[in-house]
Design a protein around this motif. Sequence first.
Motif, PDB file in Angstrom:
ATOM      1  N   PHE A 162     -45.258 -21.659  67.687  1.00  0.00           N
ATOM      2  CA  PHE A 162     -43.804 -22.332  68.924  1.00  0.00           C
ATOM      3  C   PHE A 162     -42.923 -24.006  67.680  1.00  0.00           C
ATOM      4  N   GLY A 163     -43.337 -24.157  65.954  1.00  0.00           N
ATOM      5  CA  GLY A 163     -43.467 -25.293  66.213  1.00  0.00           C
ATOM      6  C   GLY A 163     -43.584 -26.127  66.900  1.00  0.00           C
ATOM      7  N   VAL A 164     -44.676 -26.408  67.119  1.00  0.00           N
ATOM      8  CA  VAL A 164     -45.541 -27.678  68.349  1.00  0.00           C
ATOM      9  C   VAL A 164     -46.407 -28.330  66.980  1.00  0.00           C
ATOM     10  N   GLY A 165     -46.492 -29.546  67.550  1.00  0.00           N
ATOM     11  CA  GLY A 165     -47.561 -29.873  66.853  1.00  0.00           C
ATOM     12  C   GLY A 165     -48.169 -30.777  67.773  1.00  0.00           C
ATOM     13  N   PHE A 166     -49.261 -32.005  68.167  1.00  0.00           N
ATOM     14  CA  PHE A 166     -49.473 -33.141  68.708  1.00  0.00           C
ATOM     15  C   PHE A 166     -50.515 -33.609  68.045  1.00  0.00           C
ATOM     16  N   ASP A 167     -51.488 -34.494  68.068  1.00  0.00           N
ATOM     17  CA  ASP A 167     -52.536 -35.034  67.633  1.00  0.00           C
ATOM     18  C   ASP A 167     -53.687 -35.850  68.937  1.00  0.00           C
ATOM     19  N   LEU A 168     -54.830 -35.202  69.125  1.00  0.00           N
ATOM     20  CA  LEU A 168     -55.723 -35.981  70.332  1.00  0.00           C
ATOM     21  C   LEU A 168     -56.689 -36.220  70.074  1.00  0.00           C
ATOM     22  N   GLN A 169     -57.196 -37.438  70.192  1.00  0.00           N
ATOM     23  CA  GLN A 169     -58.197 -38.387  70.217  1.00  0.00           C
ATOM     24  C   GLN A 169     -59.723 -38.451  71.054  1.00  0.00           C
ATOM     25  N   VAL A 170     -60.047 -37.712  70.544  1.00  0.00           N
ATOM     26  CA  VAL A 170     -61.644 -37.844  71.251  1.00  0.00           C
ATOM     27  C   VAL A 170     -61.931 -39.715  71.473  1.00  0.00           C
ATOM     28  N   GLN A 171     -61.718 -40.773  72.830  1.00  0.00           N
ATOM     29  CA  GLN A 171     -62.624 -42.136  72.650  1.00  0.00           C
ATOM     30  C   GLN A 171     -63.572 -41.944  73.559  1.00  0.00           C
ATOM     31  N   GLN A 172     -64.029 -41.589  74.692  1.00  0.00           N
ATOM     32  CA  GLN A 172     -65.091 -40.783  75.235  1.00  0.00           C
ATOM     33  C   GLN A 172     -65.913 -39.819  75.894  1.00  0.00           C
ATOM     34  N   TYR A 173     -66.242 -39.352  76.594  1.00  0.00           N
ATOM     35  CA  TYR A 173     -66.443 -38.316  76.660  1.00  0.00           C
ATOM     36  C   TYR A 173     -66.950 -38.379  77.729  1.00  0.00           C
ATOM     37  N   GLY A 174     -66.294 -37.412  78.661  1.00  0.00           N
ATOM     38  CA  GLY A 174     -66.585 -38.067  80.129  1.00  0.00           C
ATOM     39  C   GLY A 174     -66.784 -36.984  80.693  1.00  0.00           C
ATOM     40  N   PHE A 175     -67.977 -37.195  82.383  1.00  0.00           N
ATOM     41  CA  PHE A 175     -68.578 -35.537  82.569  1.00  0.00           C
ATOM     42  C   PHE A 175     -68.395 -35.682  84.043  1.00  0.00           C
ATOM     43  N   TYR A 176     -69.034 -34.164  84.895  1.00  0.00           N
ATOM     44  CA  TYR A 176     -68.802 -35.123  86.073  1.00  0.00           C
ATOM     45  C   TYR A 176     -70.400 -35.370  86.125  1.00  0.00           C
ATOM     46  N   PRO A 177     -70.331 -35.918  87.585  1.00  0.00           N
ATOM     47  CA  PRO A 177     -69.222 -36.524  88.867  1.00  0.00           C
ATOM     48  C   PRO A 177     -68.941 -37.486  88.549  1.00  0.00           C
ATOM     49  N   SER A 178     -68.810 -38.341  87.491  1.00  0.00           N
ATOM     50  CA  SER A 178     -68.617 -40.002  86.719  1.00  0.00           C
ATOM     51  C   SER A 178     -66.807 -40.218  86.543  1.00  0.00           C
ATOM     52  N   GLY A 179     -67.252 -38.656  85.613  1.00  0.00           N
ATOM     53  CA  GLY A 179     -65.759 -38.559  84.389  1.00  0.00           C
ATOM     54  C   GLY A 179     -66.028 -39.866  83.615  1.00  0.00           C
ATOM     55  N   LYS A 180     -65.296 -41.152  83.183  1.00  0.00           N
ATOM     56  CA  LYS A 180     -65.283 -42.735  82.760  1.00  0.00           C
ATOM     57  C   LYS A 180     -64.676 -41.531  81.131  1.00  0.00           C
ATOM     58  N   GLY A 181     -64.894 -40.271  80.801  1.00  0.00           N
ATOM     59  CA  GLY A 181     -64.182 -40.113  79.712  1.00  0.00           C
ATOM     60  C   GLY A 181     -62.254 -40.676  79.309  1.00  0.00           C
ATOM     61  N   SER A 182     -62.287 -40.964  78.109  1.00  0.00           N
ATOM     62  CA  SER A 182     -61.057 -41.138  77.651  1.00  0.00           C
ATOM     63  C   SER A 182     -60.200 -40.967  76.312  1.00  0.00           C
ATOM     64  N   CYS A 183     -59.130 -40.256  76.510  1.00  0.00           N
ATOM     65  CA  CYS A 183     -58.626 -39.487  75.255  1.00  0.00           C
ATOM     66  C   CYS A 183     -56.734 -40.530  74.992  1.00  0.00           C
ATOM     67  N   GLN A 184     -56.830 -39.963  73.905  1.00  0.00           N
ATOM     68  CA  GLN A 184     -55.540 -40.544  73.600  1.00  0.00           C
ATOM     69  C   GLN A 184     -54.346 -39.352  72.509  1.00  0.00           C
ATOM     70  N   LEU A 185     -53.458 -39.037  73.154  1.00  0.00           N
ATOM     71  CA  LEU A 185     -52.351 -38.163  72.997  1.00  0.00           C
ATOM     72  C   LEU A 185     -51.240 -38.651  72.019  1.00  0.00           C
TER      73      LEU A 185
END
Length: 361
Positions: free
Chosen positions: A148-171
């Motif tokens: 569709f002519g779309v791009g983005f950049d996704l960076q995972v800074q920290q992985y987070g899983f159930y139940p506590s989460g605590k993951g973080s990403c930059q889009l």
Amino acid sequence: MDAKDFVEIDGSYLEGGGQVLRNALSLSCILGKPVRVVKIRANRPKPGLSHQHLHGLNLLRDIANADVVGNTLLSTEVEFTPRSIGGDTYHVDTQTAASITLIYQMALPVLLFAGRPSRLYVSGGTNVAFAPQVEYMEQVLLPNLKHFGVGFDLQVQQYGFYPSGKGSCQLDVQPVEKLLAGQFLDFGHLQLVSGVAFCAGRLPRTIATDMQQTAQREIHRLWPHQMCSIEAVKHLPEKARQNGAGILMTAHTSGGCVLGSATLGEKRVDGRLLGSDASCQLVEYIRKEICVDAHMQDQLIIYMALAVGRSSMRTGPLTNHTRTAIHVAEQLTGVQFDVEVESSGQTLVTCEGLGQLNRML
């Protein structure tokens, strides 16, 4: 605002989950149409806005400088009146394991129609049940959206899983003048199977190796000479503090198709079972030579509806998520989707897009 000025969307339609809300609000922002969503998540055990939906709603409120009524936890009705889409840096901290990718799913199409680049930080769960894994967004959604002519950049800074989460990403999102029509029709032939099998926390690396070897063995059993490269990863403690495990497999074809299959470990993690489940699903897509996998179908609908020109995708049976996405898109954009089950058993979905232009550029 007068009731007649709102487009009313029934949140109990078909699967009656959060997708009605996500798509309705995204399209509301892009089209500048006020919406009222009623019976939100009516078919779920706990109806109304969950943490994830509330954070996504408030994020879109900020992006579109919108007036909102009903943005409280467990609210079953929301009125949303957008103004203009602002490109900026945004921060969302769910303080739970709420899905980061589902929040991105709401915001990404909107930020494409902003007046300048945007950056979106979200904290929560990167790999949680009933949501796309972050690896799927990077390795499957991104190449599909390039049509569709779309791009983005996704960076995972920290992985987070159930139940506590605590993951973080930059889009990071670059705006577009318009969306091109996407064509997903030619499977061609299978070129490469790739993927990543991961574990984290106190789980031993052997779990990732079990997923990797089982998945590769299944592919090679059917196609002995097929290139199949799955990486086994034990996330470092600074990237993932909690226990978690999963696998994403992708199939790349000569027709430009990228199909994905993912499984996620829960309380008792059996690496061999996870690897087998992921490979069996991917094998089914390859054998049927479909161009869009079951979890990508619904994510492409909003882009097809907004694009300039006629978009087409050849996929398997439509999921309720996809039928819901089509229903919401037709209500808000006025476009018409055509769905045809072909003699091969594949489903052909086509749409003459609205041709939405970015008013902010």
